[in-house]
Design an enzyme around this catalytic site. Structure first.
Site, PDB file in Angstrom:
ATOM      1  N   ARG A 169       0.852  -1.196   0.000  1.00  9.16           N
ATOM      2  CA  ARG A 169       0.000   0.000   0.000  1.00  9.16           C
ATOM      3  C   ARG A 169       0.883   1.240   0.000  1.00  9.16           C
ATOM      4  NH1 ARG A 169      -5.523  -1.562   3.027  1.00  9.16           N
ATOM      5  NH2 ARG A 169      -6.588  -1.172   1.087  1.00  9.16           N
TER       6      ARG A 169
ATOM      7  N   GLN B  82      -0.909   2.592  -5.847  1.00 11.03           N
ATOM      8  CA  GLN B  82      -2.293   2.937  -5.501  1.00 11.03           C
ATOM      9  C   GLN B  82      -3.289   2.486  -6.570  1.00 11.03           C
ATOM     10  OE1 GLN B  82      -2.359   7.075  -4.435  1.00 11.03           O
ATOM     11  NE2 GLN B  82      -2.900   6.598  -2.330  1.00 11.03           N
TER      12      GLN B  82
ATOM     13  N   ASP C 201      -4.304  -1.164  -6.255  1.00 12.09           N
ATOM     14  CA  ASP C 201      -4.749  -1.573  -4.920  1.00 12.09           C
ATOM     15  C   ASP C 201      -6.214  -2.048  -4.962  1.00 12.09           C
ATOM     16  OD1 ASP C 201      -5.463  -1.804  -2.292  1.00 12.09           O
ATOM     17  OD2 ASP C 201      -4.751   0.169  -1.686  1.00 12.09           O
TER      18      ASP C 201
ATOM     19  N   SER D  62      -8.501  -1.672  -1.855  1.00 14.57           N
ATOM     20  CA  SER D  62      -9.133  -0.353  -1.734  1.00 14.57           C
ATOM     21  C   SER D  62     -10.289  -0.199  -2.715  1.00 14.57           C
ATOM     22  CB  SER D  62      -8.112   0.760  -1.994  1.00 14.57           C
ATOM     23  OG  SER D  62      -7.245   0.876  -0.897  1.00 14.57           O
TER      24      SER D  62
ATOM     25  N   TYR E   4      -1.720  -0.257   8.764  1.00  9.86           N
ATOM     26  CA  TYR E   4      -2.839  -1.085   9.225  1.00  9.86           C
ATOM     27  C   TYR E   4      -2.963  -1.013  10.743  1.00  9.86           C
ATOM     28  CZ  TYR E   4      -3.324  -3.427   4.709  1.00  9.86           C
ATOM     29  OH  TYR E   4      -3.549  -3.702   3.396  1.00  9.86           O
TER      30      TYR E   4
END
Ligand code: NAD
Length: 394
Positions: free
Chosen positions: A130, A135, A138, A141, A237
Site C-alpha cells: 500500500r 495505488q 490496490d 481499496s 494497518y
C-alpha cells in the site's frame, strides 16, 4: 506493440465459479487496453454476463471468447480471477503458468501451498504493497470503496426511517444517526455516502491518524478513553489490541451504538479474526428497527450476533452479515478491479512478455508463490505450521 514477431502472453479470463460471485476479472475496456499492448486475451463465454458485460463486447475489444474453461486453462500463460481457484481449478492451471487474483493468503495459506506444489507463479492482490506508486493497483481499496457505499444503501433500505432531515407540512423528520466503526477505506466511503443521503454521522477508529479524515468528510470523530498510541503498524494497518482493550472499547462504544439508528462496522486487523466491538447488551439497547451492517462478517464479525451471509433480526435490530458486497455492484466493482489488474499487468509486462523483476517492491510484494515455493514469509510460516493445515486455532 511487439517487434520481434514473438507471440504475446496469453491471458485467460475464466468465469467466476464461487457461489454468489458476479464480478469478472477483466471488463471489455481492460481487454482492449491489454490487446493494445500485444497480449492475447481468452475470455470464457459468459464470464462477464452477471456483471452486464456480454460476450460480444469482449469480442469487439479483441478477445477470443472460448466456449469453456478447459480451452482457456490449457492455453493461457496467465489466468486472472476475482476469487481464489477451487481445487479442480488449481489442477487445471498449467505448471509453470501464472495466476493473479484475490487468493486470501493469510486466511487460506494451504491454498498457497497447493499453488506452489503445482509450480504456479501466483500474485495475491491482497499482498499488493500500500504505497503511493501502487495505488492504482490496490484492489483491496477499490473493492472496499464499493463495499462501503453498498453498506449504506443496504442500511438505508432496511431502516424504517429516512436518512435526511425533512421539514414538511406534515411535520419534521429528524435525520438518521449513523455510527461508522472502523474508518479505513470502506468506512470513509460509508461516511461519504451516508452524508450525501443526509444522515448525521459519527465515526471511530483506533488509528488516531484517521480523525482528520473523518472530520473532513463532515462526520464527528468519537473520542474514547483508550490508549491508542501503538494502534497503527508501519504499513498503516491497525495492530491487534488486548482483550482488555476491546472490553473497554465495547463498553464505551455501547453508548454511541445505542444512540444510533444505523451502525456500520468495518474494523479489521490483517490476518486476525475481527475484533468484537458490539456485544448483545449493546444490540438490546438499540431502538427497534435500527440496523447494523457488519462488513467484518467474513472474519467473524464486529458484532457478537452477526452471522455470515445472513440477514437477521435480533431484539428488533436488523443485522446484515453479507460477506461480498462488491459482488452486489458487479459492473462497477469489476470495472475498478479490472483497472487495478491492467495497471499491475502493465507493470509486469514488457514487449508483450512477462518480465518478473523480483527486486521490484510491487512485484515482490504481491508475489505469493514462485519456483515451487511460497515466497511470502508470513504466508510460508502459516502454511508450514501444522495448525495451519489441521484447522487449529492459532
Ligand atoms: P482494514 O480493512 O484492514 O481495516 C478497516 C479499519 O478498521 C482500519 O481503519 C482499522 O484501523 C480499523 N480498526 C481495526 N481495529 C479497530 C478497532 N478495534 N476499533 C475501530 N477500528 C478498528 O483497513 P483498510 O481500510 O484496508 O486500510 C488500512 C490502512 O491502509 C488505512 O490507513 C489506509 O489509509 C491505508 N491505505 C493506504 C493506501 C496507500 O497509501 N496506497 C491505500 C489504501 C489504504
Amino acid at each position: 506493440m511487439r517487434e520481434r514477431g514473438e507471440a504475446g502472453v496469453i491471458v485467460g479470463v475464466p468465469k467466476e465459479t464461487a457461489a454468489g460471485e458476479r464480478r469478472v476479472a477483466l471488463v471489455p475496456d481492460a481487454v482492449k487496453s491489454l490487446v493494445g499492448e500485444g497480449l492475447e486475451l481468452l475470455v470464457e463465454a459468459g464470464a462477464g454476463t452477471a456483471a452486464r458485460f456480454g460476450d460480444e463486447a469482449y469480442r469487439a475489444a479483441g478477445a477470443s471468447v472460448e466456449p469453456d474453461a478447459k480451452t482457456l486453462y490449457d492455453r493461457a500463460d496467465l489466468v486472472v480471477r476475482v476469487q481464489p481457484p477451487s481445487d479442480a481449478e488449481i489442477e487445471a492451471l498449467r505448471p509453470g503458468g501464472h495466476l493473479i487474483g484475490f487468493l486470501r493468503p493469510l486466511d487460506q495459506p494451504e491454498l498457497a501451498r497447493r499453488l506452489a506444489e503445482r509450480n504456479v507463479t501466483a500474485f495475491a492482490m491482497e499482498l499488493m504493497p500500500r504505497i503511493t506508486r501502487a495505488q492504482s493497483m490496490d484492489a483491496l481499496s477499490s473493492q472496499s470503496t464499493i463495499a462501503g457505499y453498498r453498506a449504506v444503501l443496504l442500511a438505508a433500505v432496511a431502516l424504517p426511517r429516512i436518512f435526511p432531515m425533512l421539514v414538511t407540512a406534515a411535520g419534521t423528520l429528524s435525520p438518521a444517526r449513523v455510527l461508522v466503526i472502523g474508518a479505513g477505506v470502506a468506512g470513509l466511503q460509508a461516511i461519504g455516502t451516508a452524508r450525501r443521503l443526509g444522515a448525521v454521522i459519527e465515526a471511530y477508529d483506533t488509528r488516531p491518524a484517521v480523525k482528520e479524515q473523518v472530520e473532513s468528510l463532515g462526520a464527528r470523530f468519537v473520542e474514547l478513553d483508550l490508549e491508542t498510541g501503538d494502534a497503527e503498524d508501519a504499513g498503516g494497518y491497525a495492530r491487534a489490541q488486548s482483550e482488555a482493550f476491546y472490553a473497554r472499547q465495547r463498553e464505551q462504544l455501547g453508548r454511541r451504538v445505542a444512540a444510533s439508528d444505523v451502525v456500520i462496522t468495518t474494523a479489521l486487523v490483517p490476518g486476525q479474526q475481527a475484533p468484537l466491538l458490539i456485544d448483545e447488551t449493546a444490540v438490546r439497547a438499540m431502538r427497534p428497527g435500527s440496523v447494523i451492517v457488519d462488513l467484518a462478517a467474513e472474519k467473524g464479525g464486529n458484532c457478537a450476533l452477526t452471522e455470515a451471509e445472513r440477514d437477521l433480526e435480533v431484539h428488533g435490530v436488523t443485522i446484515l452479515g453479507r460477506t461480498n458486497l462488491p459482488s452486489e455492484v458487479p459492473n462497477h466493482a469489476s470495472q475498478t478491479y479490472a483497472r487495478n489488474l491492467v495497471t499491475f499487468l502493465k507493470h509486469l509486462v514488457r514487449d508483450a512478455q512477462l518480465h518478473l523483476d523480483l527486486e521490484d517492491e510491487i512485484t515482490r510484494g504481491a508475489l505469493l508463490t514462485h519456483d515451487g515455493r511460497i515466497t511470502n514469509e508470513a504466508v510460508a510460516a502459516l502454511a508450514g505450521a501444522p495448525e495451519a493445515s489441521s484447522g487449529g486455532d492459532s
